[in-house]
Design a protein around this motif. Sequence first.
Motif, PDB file in Angstrom:
ATOM      1  N   ALA A  19       5.514   2.699  -2.755  1.00 44.28           N
ATOM      2  CA  ALA A  19       5.148   3.479  -3.943  1.00 44.28           C
ATOM      3  C   ALA A  19       5.063   2.591  -5.185  1.00 44.28           C
ATOM      4  N   GLY A  20       5.776   1.458  -5.178  1.00 42.87           N
ATOM      5  CA  GLY A  20       5.759   0.584  -6.354  1.00 42.87           C
ATOM      6  C   GLY A  20       4.696  -0.493  -6.304  1.00 42.87           C
ATOM      7  N   LEU A  21       3.884  -0.468  -5.253  1.00 44.39           N
ATOM      8  CA  LEU A  21       2.939  -1.570  -5.021  1.00 44.39           C
ATOM      9  C   LEU A  21       1.913  -1.712  -6.133  1.00 44.39           C
ATOM     10  N   ASP A  22       1.291  -0.617  -6.533  1.00 38.61           N
ATOM     11  CA  ASP A  22       0.228  -0.702  -7.546  1.00 38.61           C
ATOM     12  C   ASP A  22       0.783  -1.205  -8.878  1.00 38.61           C
ATOM     13  N   ALA A  23       1.950  -0.691  -9.249  1.00 34.92           N
ATOM     14  CA  ALA A  23       2.544  -1.114 -10.526  1.00 34.92           C
ATOM     15  C   ALA A  23       2.870  -2.606 -10.491  1.00 34.92           C
ATOM     16  N   LEU A  24       3.340  -3.064  -9.344  1.00 34.73           N
ATOM     17  CA  LEU A  24       3.687  -4.488  -9.240  1.00 34.73           C
ATOM     18  C   LEU A  24       2.426  -5.350  -9.320  1.00 34.73           C
ATOM     19  N   LEU A  25       1.357  -4.891  -8.662  1.00 39.69           N
ATOM     20  CA  LEU A  25       0.101  -5.643  -8.727  1.00 39.69           C
ATOM     21  C   LEU A  25      -0.413  -5.734 -10.158  1.00 39.69           C
ATOM     22  N   ASP A  48      -3.293  -7.012   0.399  1.00 39.03           N
ATOM     23  CA  ASP A  48      -3.466  -6.834   1.845  1.00 39.03           C
ATOM     24  C   ASP A  48      -2.577  -5.704   2.360  1.00 39.03           C
ATOM     25  N   ALA A  49      -1.338  -5.673   1.876  1.00 39.13           N
ATOM     26  CA  ALA A  49      -0.416  -4.598   2.287  1.00 39.13           C
ATOM     27  C   ALA A  49      -1.006  -3.253   1.872  1.00 39.13           C
ATOM     28  N   ARG A  50      -1.565  -3.209   0.663  1.00 38.23           N
ATOM     29  CA  ARG A  50      -2.125  -1.944   0.202  1.00 38.23           C
ATOM     30  C   ARG A  50      -3.337  -1.556   1.051  1.00 38.23           C
ATOM     31  N   THR A  51      -4.205  -2.535   1.346  1.00 40.13           N
ATOM     32  CA  THR A  51      -5.400  -2.239   2.142  1.00 40.13           C
ATOM     33  C   THR A  51      -5.018  -1.717   3.525  1.00 40.13           C
ATOM     34  N   ARG A  52      -4.081  -2.431   4.158  1.00 45.01           N
ATOM     35  CA  ARG A  52      -3.712  -2.056   5.523  1.00 45.01           C
ATOM     36  C   ARG A  52      -2.949  -0.740   5.563  1.00 45.01           C
ATOM     37  N   LEU A  53      -2.227  -0.465   4.467  1.00 42.65           N
ATOM     38  CA  LEU A  53      -1.390   0.724   4.469  1.00 42.65           C
ATOM     39  C   LEU A  53      -2.035   1.892   3.738  1.00 42.65           C
ATOM     40  N   ALA A  54      -3.309   1.690   3.323  1.00 42.91           N
ATOM     41  CA  ALA A  54      -3.945   2.718   2.502  1.00 42.91           C
ATOM     42  C   ALA A  54      -3.919   4.081   3.178  1.00 42.91           C
ATOM     43  N   ALA A  55      -4.207   4.098   4.480  1.00 43.68           N
ATOM     44  CA  ALA A  55      -4.247   5.385   5.182  1.00 43.68           C
ATOM     45  C   ALA A  55      -2.863   6.034   5.161  1.00 43.68           C
ATOM     46  N   ALA A  56      -1.850   5.229   5.412  1.00 47.41           N
ATOM     47  CA  ALA A  56      -0.481   5.762   5.409  1.00 47.41           C
ATOM     48  C   ALA A  56      -0.118   6.255   4.016  1.00 47.41           C
ATOM     49  N   PHE A  57      -0.585   5.509   3.006  1.00 48.79           N
ATOM     50  CA  PHE A  57      -0.335   5.932   1.628  1.00 48.79           C
ATOM     51  C   PHE A  57      -0.870   7.343   1.410  1.00 48.79           C
ATOM     52  N   ALA A  58      -2.148   7.490   1.788  1.00 56.48           N
ATOM     53  CA  ALA A  58      -2.822   8.752   1.518  1.00 56.48           C
ATOM     54  C   ALA A  58      -2.201   9.886   2.324  1.00 56.48           C
ATOM     55  N   ARG A  59      -1.838   9.595   3.557  1.00 59.58           N
ATOM     56  CA  ARG A  59      -1.475  10.646   4.499  1.00 59.58           C
ATOM     57  C   ARG A  59       0.024  10.915   4.527  1.00 59.58           C
ATOM     58  N   ASP A  60       0.793   9.822   4.491  1.00 66.16           N
ATOM     59  CA  ASP A  60       2.187   9.942   4.920  1.00 66.16           C
ATOM     60  C   ASP A  60       3.233   9.637   3.856  1.00 66.16           C
ATOM     61  N   LEU A  61       2.790   9.351   2.651  1.00 67.15           N
ATOM     62  CA  LEU A  61       3.777   8.857   1.695  1.00 67.15           C
ATOM     63  C   LEU A  61       4.936   9.817   1.514  1.00 67.15           C
ATOM     64  N   GLU A  62       4.630  11.105   1.546  1.00 60.60           N
ATOM     65  CA  GLU A  62       5.719  12.077   1.377  1.00 60.60           C
ATOM     66  C   GLU A  62       6.734  11.977   2.512  1.00 60.60           C
ATOM     67  N   ALA A  63       6.208  11.649   3.690  1.00 64.87           N
ATOM     68  CA  ALA A  63       7.107  11.545   4.849  1.00 64.87           C
ATOM     69  C   ALA A  63       8.071  10.378   4.698  1.00 64.87           C
ATOM     70  N   TYR A  64       7.690   9.425   3.850  1.00 65.40           N
ATOM     71  CA  TYR A  64       8.567   8.273   3.652  1.00 65.40           C
ATOM     72  C   TYR A  64       9.670   8.560   2.639  1.00 65.40           C
ATOM     73  N   ALA A  65       9.557   9.683   1.952  1.00 61.39           N
ATOM     74  CA  ALA A  65      10.474   9.941   0.841  1.00 61.39           C
ATOM     75  C   ALA A  65      11.918  10.079   1.307  1.00 61.39           C
ATOM     76  N   ASP A  66      12.075  10.516   2.531  1.00 63.77           N
ATOM     77  CA  ASP A  66      13.413  10.801   3.031  1.00 63.77           C
ATOM     78  C   ASP A  66      13.587  10.120   4.381  1.00 63.77           C
ATOM     79  N   GLY A  67      14.804  10.037   4.838  1.00 63.04           N
ATOM     80  CA  GLY A  67      15.037   9.555   6.196  1.00 63.04           C
ATOM     81  C   GLY A  67      14.979   8.044   6.289  1.00 63.04           C
ATOM     82  N   PRO A  68      14.843   7.541   7.531  1.00 62.11           N
ATOM     83  CA  PRO A  68      14.973   6.103   7.759  1.00 62.11           C
ATOM     84  C   PRO A  68      13.883   5.271   7.080  1.00 62.11           C
ATOM     85  N   PHE A 102      -1.229 -11.045  -0.821  1.00 57.06           N
ATOM     86  CA  PHE A 102      -0.318 -10.424   0.159  1.00 57.06           C
ATOM     87  C   PHE A 102      -0.105  -8.949  -0.189  1.00 57.06           C
ATOM     88  N   LEU A 103       0.085  -8.682  -1.475  1.00 56.82           N
ATOM     89  CA  LEU A 103       0.308  -7.288  -1.892  1.00 56.82           C
ATOM     90  C   LEU A 103      -0.966  -6.456  -1.719  1.00 56.82           C
TER      91      LEU A 103
END
Length: 284
Positions: free
Chosen positions: A269-275, A240-260, A237-238
């Motif tokens: 951001a903690g996905l790799d460490a948890l895996l 899969d989340a990383r695979t599906r979200l890989a593009a967002a990881f690469a492109r948008d992670l900074e945008a997730y740092a703040d706001g909703p 499951f984890l």
Amino acid sequence: MRATTDAELNADRDTRGPPLSESTSSGKDRAPSPPPGSVRDDARGERESRIGAVIAAATRLLPEGGLLVEVGFDHGKILYGALAARPDARGLGIEVLPEVDHPRIPPELAGRCRLVTGDGLDLLADTAEAASTVVIMAGLGARSIAALLARHPTLVTRLCAVVLCPTFLEAELRPALRALGLGLADEGLAFDRDRYYEVITARAAHLVPASASDLDPMLAAWGPRLFDQRDPLFPAFLRDARTRLAAAFARDLEAYADGPKAALGQKLAGLDALLQRLESTRRS
Ligand SMILES: C[S@@+](CC[C@H](N)C(=O)[O-])C[C@H]1O[C@@H](n2cnc3c(N)ncnc32)[C@H](O)[C@@H]1O
């Protein structure tokens, strides 16, 4: 009382939309095909369907003769399946759609099942049988589920349990449950039509055994009971989340740092460490 918005309804109607976030869904999109070699093959056939997993979770805790309530029953398959599995139970379906759009109740269930038009848990607010009632909310976005529960904070802690199967991967639901005084009684995963679904059973926190995993921020975000129970689908499951979200990881992670989206950003951001941690736990 706040009515569910059209956008939420559209998002909620499509249980196969992109898993990143309910707010990104138009309700018309379909989940992208996983890339070759993705984790879908590991998991195929290992678990019951989404509907089967929700039914199993809801009927597990229901007391003898109890009431099963499904909020947003739509086609009715979950409510009818759960009632078929528990011949002692009664069922109540609550749906915002008008009666004319409700499905037919199968004749064999007609004597113990009722379908009504209503909004969330409003109709249950004064129920005298909360302690023997299990409420199901499946195929709704995590934020919609959290909002519907939060409208009835006293009721939700009096219920036997709520069984929640959100449409999309989000970060809001588990913190919202904690804020309402609910604990995680159980968590499971279902793999259905190329998608993973979380099935979360929550009840008043004092009824739920404490676990050290609840105090670990990453486990608490991704599924402390999935970890405690060594759920065989958790690593897949984890990944899969990383695979599906890989593009967002690469492109948008900074945008997730703040706001909703900040909570989702932290969770991702903690996905790799948890895996890595799961891998090392498995090896030891
Ligand atoms: C995608 S369907 C899910 C059907 C079924 N629960 C499942 O998981 O297969 C979501 C349903 O929830 C209903 N719904 C959305 N908001 C609701 C609310 N506040 N109260 C009751 N029903 C709601 C929608 O009308 C829709 O029929």
